[in-house]
Write an enzyme that holds these catalytic residues in place. Structure first.
Site, PDB file in Angstrom:
ATOM      1  N   ASP A  27       4.760  18.976  19.936  1.00 37.92           N
ATOM      2  CA  ASP A  27       4.334  19.366  21.271  1.00 37.92           C
ATOM      3  C   ASP A  27       5.256  20.452  21.823  1.00 37.92           C
ATOM      4  O   ASP A  27       6.446  20.237  22.004  1.00 37.92           O
ATOM      5  CB  ASP A  27       4.345  18.140  22.193  1.00 37.92           C
ATOM      6  CG  ASP A  27       4.151  18.496  23.656  1.00 37.92           C
ATOM      7  OD1 ASP A  27       3.464  19.493  23.927  1.00 37.92           O
ATOM      8  OD2 ASP A  27       4.678  17.768  24.508  1.00 37.92           O
TER       9      ASP A  27
ATOM     10  N   HIS B  63       4.642  22.203  24.768  1.00 40.84           N
ATOM     11  CA  HIS B  63       4.536  22.389  26.216  1.00 40.84           C
ATOM     12  C   HIS B  63       5.800  21.825  26.861  1.00 40.84           C
ATOM     13  O   HIS B  63       5.909  20.634  27.128  1.00 40.84           O
ATOM     14  CB  HIS B  63       3.286  21.695  26.757  1.00 40.84           C
ATOM     15  CG  HIS B  63       2.018  22.393  26.378  1.00 40.84           C
ATOM     16  ND1 HIS B  63       1.383  22.154  25.191  1.00 40.84           N
ATOM     17  CD2 HIS B  63       1.284  23.336  27.022  1.00 40.84           C
ATOM     18  CE1 HIS B  63       0.297  22.914  25.118  1.00 40.84           C
ATOM     19  NE2 HIS B  63       0.216  23.638  26.211  1.00 40.84           N
TER      20      HIS B  63
ATOM     21  N   TYR C 197      -2.857  33.136  30.654  1.00 42.32           N
ATOM     22  CA  TYR C 197      -3.160  31.765  31.090  1.00 42.32           C
ATOM     23  C   TYR C 197      -1.917  30.880  31.055  1.00 42.32           C
ATOM     24  O   TYR C 197      -1.553  30.220  32.033  1.00 42.32           O
ATOM     25  CB  TYR C 197      -4.250  31.166  30.199  1.00 42.32           C
ATOM     26  CG  TYR C 197      -4.474  29.690  30.452  1.00 42.32           C
ATOM     27  CD1 TYR C 197      -5.308  29.275  31.482  1.00 42.32           C
ATOM     28  CD2 TYR C 197      -3.837  28.723  29.685  1.00 42.32           C
ATOM     29  CE1 TYR C 197      -5.494  27.920  31.746  1.00 42.32           C
ATOM     30  CE2 TYR C 197      -4.015  27.380  29.938  1.00 42.32           C
ATOM     31  CZ  TYR C 197      -4.847  26.983  30.967  1.00 42.32           C
ATOM     32  OH  TYR C 197      -5.018  25.645  31.229  1.00 42.32           O
ATOM     33  N   HIS C 198      -1.236  30.870  29.921  1.00 41.69           N
ATOM     34  CA  HIS C 198      -0.100  29.968  29.769  1.00 41.69           C
ATOM     35  C   HIS C 198       1.120  30.433  30.552  1.00 41.69           C
ATOM     36  O   HIS C 198       2.030  29.647  30.802  1.00 41.69           O
ATOM     37  CB  HIS C 198       0.229  29.793  28.283  1.00 41.69           C
ATOM     38  CG  HIS C 198      -0.842  29.065  27.539  1.00 41.69           C
ATOM     39  ND1 HIS C 198      -1.823  29.730  26.838  1.00 41.69           N
ATOM     40  CD2 HIS C 198      -1.125  27.743  27.427  1.00 41.69           C
ATOM     41  CE1 HIS C 198      -2.653  28.850  26.309  1.00 41.69           C
ATOM     42  NE2 HIS C 198      -2.254  27.648  26.647  1.00 41.69           N
TER      43      HIS C 198
ATOM     44  N   TYR D  90     -13.425  24.249  25.725  1.00 41.03           N
ATOM     45  CA  TYR D  90     -12.310  24.250  24.774  1.00 41.03           C
ATOM     46  C   TYR D  90     -12.233  22.864  24.150  1.00 41.03           C
ATOM     47  O   TYR D  90     -11.929  21.880  24.824  1.00 41.03           O
ATOM     48  CB  TYR D  90     -11.026  24.581  25.533  1.00 41.03           C
ATOM     49  CG  TYR D  90      -9.768  24.597  24.698  1.00 41.03           C
ATOM     50  CD1 TYR D  90      -9.658  25.400  23.570  1.00 41.03           C
ATOM     51  CD2 TYR D  90      -8.672  23.833  25.075  1.00 41.03           C
ATOM     52  CE1 TYR D  90      -8.501  25.432  22.834  1.00 41.03           C
ATOM     53  CE2 TYR D  90      -7.498  23.857  24.335  1.00 41.03           C
ATOM     54  CZ  TYR D  90      -7.417  24.660  23.224  1.00 41.03           C
ATOM     55  OH  TYR D  90      -6.254  24.689  22.491  1.00 41.03           O
TER      56      TYR D  90
ATOM     57  N   LYS E  20      12.285  16.684  23.114  1.00 42.21           N
ATOM     58  CA  LYS E  20      10.850  16.734  22.833  1.00 42.21           C
ATOM     59  C   LYS E  20      10.637  16.475  21.337  1.00 42.21           C
ATOM     60  O   LYS E  20      10.787  17.388  20.522  1.00 42.21           O
ATOM     61  CB  LYS E  20      10.270  18.089  23.226  1.00 42.21           C
ATOM     62  CG  LYS E  20      10.184  18.291  24.735  1.00 42.21           C
ATOM     63  CD  LYS E  20       9.360  19.504  25.099  1.00 42.21           C
ATOM     64  CE  LYS E  20       7.898  19.345  24.750  1.00 42.21           C
ATOM     65  NZ  LYS E  20       7.223  18.252  25.479  1.00 42.21           N
TER      66      LYS E  20
END
Length: 681
Positions: A561, A563, A193-194, A39, A557
């Protein structure tokens, strides 16, 4: 249309790169290896293309494109929201010229390309198709995947733009278009996945991913955009992207459970008779949540064991695999780091006897028993989600459950109920020869200015009338029932940019702010200070006794971003410690953060940044705070290389926290002390 970007000289090396390496021939009796990817993407399309061709020459067999955050969230490099983010965590692709540079020397009909793109998936796929058309390659010859799973963006990764309803419509359009025109393309890669990265248990990971796939396929069926005779093939085109965690026995059982449940869903819910179209086709990136900044060399062992969990079981073996690099908890990996992860795959596939046998777990009492348990638990969770109206309707509740699961995981690490080698156990270590200032890749700060200049040249050279007409057609399609893909491909050929495409749809659909997963008193399932040990309970007593009432903390934040897992856990811990917490979610401008700090009269400001944009965004936040007359101390957390800590302190930051600072009770004690000091002065 004229090319407003510099022509690239075709060197002898570039000429030879146009012929991809000949695939290895598998020995008789051995299963075929999975697709091997890394990736990657950074800085510019040209730099990323050089990286891709280098990795293909080293034996990589598929591409996995990482796009930067402005590309993922629909902003051009000259937009204020893109400041400091251009080229940091992926490659910027702003127009068709960039896609041409990205794929230079890589024949589109000879490559399997995976693109991690969601909110802007229709647009990036349109650019990919338009570039192939310019190369004389028909869309039907293209093989690859667009991730195109927006549910997990609302739940974990944060690169959504539009509302769930509008986003589902765009997803349906991509699936329908690929059904008609790109039969070898996976139009959606349902991404568990996340979910695991956000704290999901194996049960939640299975259930929420399957709920998303069901929601999308139901919407495709009900849209009428795919005729009945093609629907079975459309079901067969759905793929998944799964996380491989460190508990690799359980991970083997998880993918076997996924395989069993998906086959049943395809047969019973959608009536798919062909077993080949019911296969659980999935790719994997193994776990990044468990990678540690402390003793990062241990990550190599973690990555290898996690790869075993998704390759050992032949009947449930992954079809493609990409492994993170050992140093991703430190910053952006270098090409050598990615090569190391590729070599792990190659050793596993070509040196071991893994591919010489059938499924070694058939008949295993342990594996079959645990698989049955996961199927039963995941089916119950899936039924619960479907009763709530499906994944799209249940986003707020699913987010709440994931925050609670992650809170429990963090608590177990803090209390040493869960061992993390080098972090909460076996912490004595010799200095690592792998680490140092040069152990990560740094993006040249001039990249952003170069991309802005490139964008100006591109806009000046295109046919503005064609651009206006293409954007008008795009808005009309979005406002009605016309599939968005046709107008998007024309917009790509016309020279429309990523930001212009996304803005046209913003005008029709508006923008959306996803739920944070935190209620008025913290995440449901968090047990308060006492359940998290004496350290946090002590901080809670201190906060309760503080003159002027409990400290007020702003968790924010800045930038793009998305996450948010770490920020959410800080907010939950602060509330468990009795603090008053202001947390509004992701994607806040520095000016908004400063205004919130002023209006809420906070004692401490905490900034969370994981995208590498801290050197640009933190000073701007500090400047905005000063302009608003806010004197509260500022702390910063995220993936911040040690070499940058002093810069941030010199800029005015009071403290810097990184993943090695896993004890939230200690961080809360620091914040309480800062609040006391701020009030006293």
């Amino acid at each position: 249309m004229a090319k407003p970007w510099p022509e690239r000289p075709v060197s002898e090396a570039n000429k030879s790169a146009k012929q991809l390496p000949t695939p290895r021939k598998d020995a008789p009796g051995r299963s075929r290896p999975w697709l091997m990817r890394t990736y990657s993407g950074h800085s510019t399309a040209r730099a990323s293309n050089e990286l891709y061709r280098s990795m293909l020459a080293k034996g990589q067999t598929g591409l996995s494109v990482a796009f930067d955050l402005p590309t993922q969230t629909g902003y051009d490099p000259d937009h204020p929201m893109a400041q400091g983010e251009v080229g940091k965590v992926g490659v910027p692709v702003t127009h068709l010229g960039h896609m041409a540079e990205l794929m230079d020397g890589i024949p589109p009909d000879a490559m399997n390309t995976s693109m991690t793109i969601n909110a802007t998936a229709p647009w990036l796929l349109s650019l990919y198709i338009a570039n192939a058309q310019n190369a004389g390659v028909a869309a039907g010859a293209l093989r690859g995947t667009t991730q195109n799973d927006i549910v997990k963006e609302y739940l974990s990764r944060g690169t959504y733009i539009y509302s769930p309803e509008a986003s589902r419509r765009l997803t349906v359009d991509v699936v329908a278009y690929c059904s008609a025109h790109l039969p070898q393309w996976n139009p959606i890669n349902v991404c568990s996945y996340h979910l695991q990265e956000a704290g999901a248990t194996p049960t939640q990971e299975i259930a929420y991913a399957l709920a998303t796939a069901i929601d999308v396929l139901d919407a495709v069926r009900d849209s009428g955009k795919v005729p009945a005779e093609r629907f079975d093939a459309t079901v067969g085109s759905i793929s998944f992207f799964v996380n491989g965690g460190i508990r690799f026995i359980e991970e083997v059982c998880k993918v076997r459970a996924f395989t069993q449940m998906w086959d049943q869903i395809c047969a019973e819910r959608y009536g798919v008779a062909d077993p080949r179209l019911r296969r659980f086709r999935y790719g994997v990136q193994v776990n990044s949540l468990g990678l540690t900044e402390a003793q990062p060399e241990n990550n190599v062992a973690r990555i290898t064991l996690e790869a075993l969990g998704v390759t050992l079981s032949q009947r449930a073996r992954t079809r493609s695999l990409q492994l993170p690099a050992w140093n991703e908890a430190l910053g952006l990996p270098r090409p050598w780091d990615q090569q190391w992860s590729l070599r792990i795959q190659q050793v596993l596939a070509h040196e071991t006897d893994l591919l010489e046998y059938g499924d070694i777990f058939d008949g295993s009492v342990v594996v079959e028993g645990r698989t049955a348990e996961l199927v039963e638990a995941a089916q119950a969770e899936l039924d619960d989600v479907l009763e709530m109206g499906g994944a799209f309707a249940a986003i707020a509740e699913l987010k709440r459950r994931l925050v609670a699961s992650h809170t429990e995981r963090v608590r177990q690490i803090e209390s040493s109920e869960m061992t993390v080698v080098g972090v909460n156990e076996f912490t004595e270590t010799a200095p690592s020869p792998l680490e140092g200032d040069e152990s990560i890749l740094r993006v040249d700060p001039e990249v952003e200015a170069g991309l802005v200049a490139d964008l100006e040249r591109w806009r000046a050279a295109r046919d503005s009338n064609r651009v206006v007409a293409a954007l008008d057609d795009l808005r009309v399609a979005a406002s009605g029932e016309v599939n968005i893909m046709g107008p998007s491909i024309e917009a790509a050929h016309a020279g429309v940019t990523t930001g212009e495409w996304a803005e046209a749809l913003r005008e029709v659909f508006g923008e959306f702010r996803a739920p944070t997963g935190l209620g008025a008193t913290g995440a449901a399932g968090a047990g308060g200070a006492r359940s998290r040990g004496p350290g946090l309970a002590s901080v809670a007593q201190r906060c309760a006794a503080m003159a002027g009432g409990p400290p007020r903390v702003l968790v924010a934040k800045p930038g793009l971003d998305g996450h948010s897992n770490g920020a959410e856990q800080v907010a939950v811990a602060a509330r468990d410690a009795g603090m008053e917490v202001v947390y509004e979610g992701i994607r806040l401008t520095p000016a908004h953060i400063a205004a919130a700090a002023r209006d809420e009269d906070v004692d401490v400001v905490g900034l969370s940044i994981l995208s590498g944009s801290h050197l640009e965004l933190v000073p701007e936040v500090l400047s905005c705070l000063e302009a608003e007359g806010v004197s509260a101390p500022v702390v910063v957390g995220g993936i911040i290389p040690p070499a940058d800590h002093q810069f941030l302190r010199d800029a005015g930051v009071t403290a810097v926290y990184t993943p090695k600072d896993f004890e939230l009770s200690a961080i809360m004690a620091d914040i309480a002390a800062l609040a006391e000091q701020a009030r006293s002065t």
